[in-house]
Design a protein around this motif. Structure first.
Motif, PDB file in Angstrom:
ATOM      1  N   ARG A   1      90.073 -15.390  95.865  1.00 49.85           N
ATOM      2  CA  ARG A   1      89.241 -14.389  96.522  1.00 49.85           C
ATOM      3  C   ARG A   1      90.005 -13.120  96.857  1.00 49.85           C
ATOM      4  NH1 ARG A   1      87.804 -12.921 101.682  1.00 49.85           N
ATOM      5  NH2 ARG A   1      89.081 -14.521 102.667  1.00 49.85           N
ATOM      6  N   ARG A   2      91.261 -13.246  97.231  1.00 52.44           N
ATOM      7  CA  ARG A   2      92.033 -12.063  97.587  1.00 52.44           C
ATOM      8  C   ARG A   2      92.954 -11.644  96.434  1.00 52.44           C
ATOM      9  NH1 ARG A   2      93.014 -10.290 103.140  1.00 52.44           N
ATOM     10  NH2 ARG A   2      91.792 -11.498 104.619  1.00 52.44           N
ATOM     11  N   PHE A   3      93.287 -10.370  96.424  1.00 53.65           N
ATOM     12  CA  PHE A   3      94.134  -9.819  95.378  1.00 53.65           C
ATOM     13  C   PHE A   3      95.589 -10.173  95.624  1.00 53.65           C
ATOM     14  CE2 PHE A   3      90.392  -7.555  94.685  1.00 53.65           C
ATOM     15  CZ  PHE A   3      90.469  -6.838  93.503  1.00 53.65           C
TER      16      PHE A   3
ATOM     17  N   ASP B   1      95.795 -15.835 102.556  1.00 55.81           N
ATOM     18  CA  ASP B   1      95.298 -14.850 101.597  1.00 55.81           C
ATOM     19  C   ASP B   1      93.951 -15.240 101.002  1.00 55.81           C
ATOM     20  OD1 ASP B   1      98.615 -14.217 100.282  1.00 55.81           O
ATOM     21  OD2 ASP B   1      97.555 -13.297 101.952  1.00 55.81           O
ATOM     22  N   GLY B   2      93.273 -16.213 101.570  1.00 52.10           N
ATOM     23  CA  GLY B   2      91.942 -16.558 101.087  1.00 52.10           C
ATOM     24  C   GLY B   2      91.946 -17.746 100.162  1.00 52.10           C
ATOM     25  N   GLY B   3      90.755 -18.181  99.793  1.00 52.94           N
ATOM     26  CA  GLY B   3      90.592 -19.401  99.028  1.00 52.94           C
ATOM     27  C   GLY B   3      90.767 -19.219  97.538  1.00 52.94           C
ATOM     28  N   ALA B   4      90.786 -20.367  96.848  1.00 53.97           N
ATOM     29  CA  ALA B   4      90.975 -20.379  95.400  1.00 53.97           C
ATOM     30  C   ALA B   4      90.197 -21.538  94.796  1.00 53.97           C
ATOM     31  CB  ALA B   4      92.462 -20.510  95.058  1.00 53.97           C
TER      32      ALA B   4
ATOM     33  N   PRO C   1      92.278  -9.909  90.786  1.00 54.44           N
ATOM     34  CA  PRO C   1      92.742 -10.643  91.972  1.00 54.44           C
ATOM     35  C   PRO C   1      93.877 -11.630  91.696  1.00 54.44           C
ATOM     36  CG  PRO C   1      90.350 -10.627  91.846  1.00 54.44           C
ATOM     37  CD  PRO C   1      90.863 -10.140  90.533  1.00 54.44           C
ATOM     38  N   GLY C   2      94.163 -11.874  90.418  1.00 53.85           N
ATOM     39  CA  GLY C   2      95.181 -12.854  90.055  1.00 53.85           C
ATOM     40  C   GLY C   2      94.623 -14.035  89.308  1.00 53.85           C
ATOM     41  N   SER C   3      93.325 -13.979  88.994  1.00 54.77           N
ATOM     42  CA  SER C   3      92.707 -15.065  88.235  1.00 54.77           C
ATOM     43  C   SER C   3      93.270 -15.113  86.822  1.00 54.77           C
ATOM     44  CB  SER C   3      91.192 -14.885  88.195  1.00 54.77           C
ATOM     45  OG  SER C   3      90.844 -13.658  87.576  1.00 54.77           O
TER      46      SER C   3
ATOM     47  N   LEU D   1      82.636 -15.543  92.707  1.00 58.17           N
ATOM     48  CA  LEU D   1      83.689 -14.592  93.022  1.00 58.17           C
ATOM     49  C   LEU D   1      83.686 -13.441  92.026  1.00 58.17           C
ATOM     50  CD1 LEU D   1      86.587 -17.110  93.723  1.00 58.17           C
ATOM     51  CD2 LEU D   1      85.070 -16.033  95.393  1.00 58.17           C
ATOM     52  N   GLY D   2      84.189 -12.302  92.479  1.00 58.90           N
ATOM     53  CA  GLY D   2      84.388 -11.172  91.575  1.00 58.90           C
ATOM     54  C   GLY D   2      85.598 -11.439  90.702  1.00 58.90           C
ATOM     55  N   LEU D   3      85.369 -11.654  89.408  1.00 60.61           N
ATOM     56  CA  LEU D   3      86.451 -12.069  88.511  1.00 60.61           C
ATOM     57  C   LEU D   3      86.920 -10.951  87.592  1.00 60.61           C
ATOM     58  CD1 LEU D   3      85.255 -15.708  87.789  1.00 60.61           C
ATOM     59  CD2 LEU D   3      86.868 -14.874  89.494  1.00 60.61           C
TER      60      LEU D   3
END
Length: 383
Positions: free
Chosen positions: A355-357, A29-32, A336-338, A58-60
Motif C-alpha cells: 500500500r505504501r511507496f 509502512d502499511g500492508g502488503a 509502490p514497490g509491487s 490497491l493502486g498498482l
C-alpha cells in the motif's frame, strides 16, 4: 509482530515465513499482499499489515504496462499488429517533429524518445490516454529515436494504446476486458467499476513512506532533467505521484501506463494465464510470441532514470533483476514497490503488492529480493 493471514499449500511454508518477516519489518509502512500460482494452482495467498486484507484493491501503477504489453502481444500473435511497422502508418499525426520512422517495436522497447511533453500534463490529462496521445502526436522526441532507451513512465500506454485503437477500432481496455480479465475472472481492473470503489477505500489511501519523503527532500529532481519530464515533475504544478492512484478519474479511466487497480491474487492469476495452462485453457501466448516479447531489446544505462536496466517489448525481462528466474520470465513492477511476473519455464506466476511507496521509480521494492528466491526454491521442490 503483525499477523499474517491467508494460506499456503504444503511445501510453500517457507514462503509464508519470509513474508511474515517482511510484514513485521514493514508494518509501519502499511500492508502488503503476496500471491503465487504454480502450474495453474494458487499455492500462496497471503496478506498482512496496516489497512490491507486479501480482497483490498490497491493502486498498482505500472503493473498496467504488463496488461498493455499482453494486449499488444496478443494482437501481434493474431497478425493484427506488425512490430516493425511505423507508428505513423496507423496514426499519421504522430509523424510530426521527426517521428515518422519510429516503429511499434521501438515504442514497446522504450526507445522512441517520446517520454513526455515540453510543458507537462495536468492530472486530468494523465487520466486520459487519448488526451496524452493527442499531446504527444506533435511532440518532439527528447533524444534521437532508437539511439538509446529511457523509461516512458507515464506515456507508453497512451502511445501503444493509440496504435491499438487505430489498428483495431477497439481500445486496449476493451480488448483486455474481453480477452483476459473477464474470461479468467481476474480481480485486476483497467477501469475500476464504481461499485468496487469501497474495496479500494477499505484499504487506506496509497501513501509514501517516511523514507521516501526524506529521500526526495534530500535529493530533489532537477526540473529540466529527463527524469522530471518522464514523471511530469516539470509541470506546474508537478505531478503528485501518490495522489495519482488516489484520484477517482485515474481509477475510472485507467491510463495504461499506470492506472491498474487490483489485488495480488488477481495480478498473479493474469500472469498464470501466460505462464501455462489455467482453468483448462492453453497459455495466452505461444512460445514464439513469448520469446519475442521476452527477448531483451534495450539494455544498459537508462537515459531517464540513470539506472542500469533492461526492457523486452512492454514487459521487463525479470531474470535481469532476479537471477533465480529463467530467461523466459516476464513481468512488470509498480511504483509502490509491487512486482509481478510469469516464468513459463517453471510454471510460476507471482505478484507482491504493497500500500505504501518504497520509492518512486525503482524495479520493485527490495523485499522482492527475499521473496522471489524463496518462491522459486519452494516451487522447485514441489511435486
Amino acid at each position: 509482530m503483525t499477523d499474517v493471514h491467508g494460506t499456503v499449500e504444503p511445501g510453500f511454508e517457507s514462503v509464508r515465513k519470509v513474508f511474515a518477516g517482511i510484514v513485521a519489518d514493514e508494518a509501519r509502512d502499511g500492508g502488503a499482499q503476496l500471491a503465487v500460482h504454480h502450474r495453474g494452482r494458487l499455492v500462496v495467498d497471503l496478506w498482512g499489515g496496516d489497512g490491507v486484507d486479501g480482497d483490498s484493491l490497491l493502486g498498482l501503477y505500472s503493473s498496467s504496462k504488463g496488461a498493455m504489453a499482453l494486449v499488444a502481444a496478443l494482437l501481434v500473435q493474431d497478425g493484427v499488429l506488425d512490430l516493425d511497422r511505423e507508428v505513423a502508418s496507423w496514426w499519421p499525426e504522430f509523424a510530426a517533429e521527426g517521428k515518422e520512422e519510429i516503429t511499434l517495436r521501438q515504442l514497446l522497447a522504450h526507445r522512441s524518445g517520446v517520454i513526455g511533453t515540453d510543458g507537462g500534463f495536468t492530472l486530468d490529462e494523465l487520466a486520459d490516454d487519448r488526451a496524452i496521445a493527442a499531446r504527444l502526436a506533435g511532440q518532439r522526441p527528447f533524444w534521437e529515436p532508437d539511439t538509446g532507451h529511457g523509461y516512458h513512465a507515464l506515456v507508453i500506454g497512451a502511445l501503444v494504446g493509440e496504435v491499438v485503437l487505430r489498428a483495431t477500432g477497439r481500445t486496449a481496455r476493451e480488448l483486455f476486458e474481453e480477452r483476459v480479465r473477464a474470461p479468467y475472472a481476474l480481480d485486476y481492473y483497467l477501469g475500476l467499476p464504481e461499485e468496487l470503489e469501497p474495496r479500494f477505500r477499505t484499504a487506506l489511501p496509497m501513501l509514501p513512506t517516511p523514507a521516501q519523503q526524506a529521500l526526495l527532500a534530500e535529493n530533489p529532481i532537477a526540473p529540466d532533467s529527463l527524469l522530471a519530464v518522464a514523471f511530469d515533475l516539470h509541470a506546474d504544478p508537478p505531478l503528485d505521484i501518490v495522489a495519482y492512484a488516489n484520484a477517482r478519474a485515474v481509477r475510472a479511466e485507467a491510463p495504461l501506463s499506470g492506472g491498474g487497480i487490483g489485488t495480488a491474487r488477481g495480478l498473479s492469476r493474469m500472469y498464470a494465464a501466460i505462464a501455462g495452462e489455467l482453468d483448462g485453457r492453453p497459455p495466452l501466448l505461444t512460445s514464439d510470441t513469448l520469446a519475442e516479447f521476452a527477448r531483451i531489446h534495450s539494455r544498459g544505462t537508462d537515459l531517464v532514470t540513470g539506472e542500469e536496466n533492461a526492457f523486452g517489448l512492454g514487459f521487463v525481462p525479470l531474470a535481469t533483476r532476479h537471477p533465480s528466474l529463467s530467461a523466459a520470465a516476464i513481468g512488470h513492477s509498480g511504483a509502490p514497490g509491487s512486482q509481478s511476473f510469469a516464468d513459463p519455464a517453471t510454471g510460476l506466476a507471482y505478484s507482491y503488492t504493497r500500500r505504501r511507496f518504497g520509492f518512486m521509480s525503482g524495479p520493485g521494492a527490495p523485499e522482492n529480493d527475499r521473496l522471489v528466491p524463496a518462491v522459486v526454491e519452494a516451487a522447485a521442490k514441489a511435486v
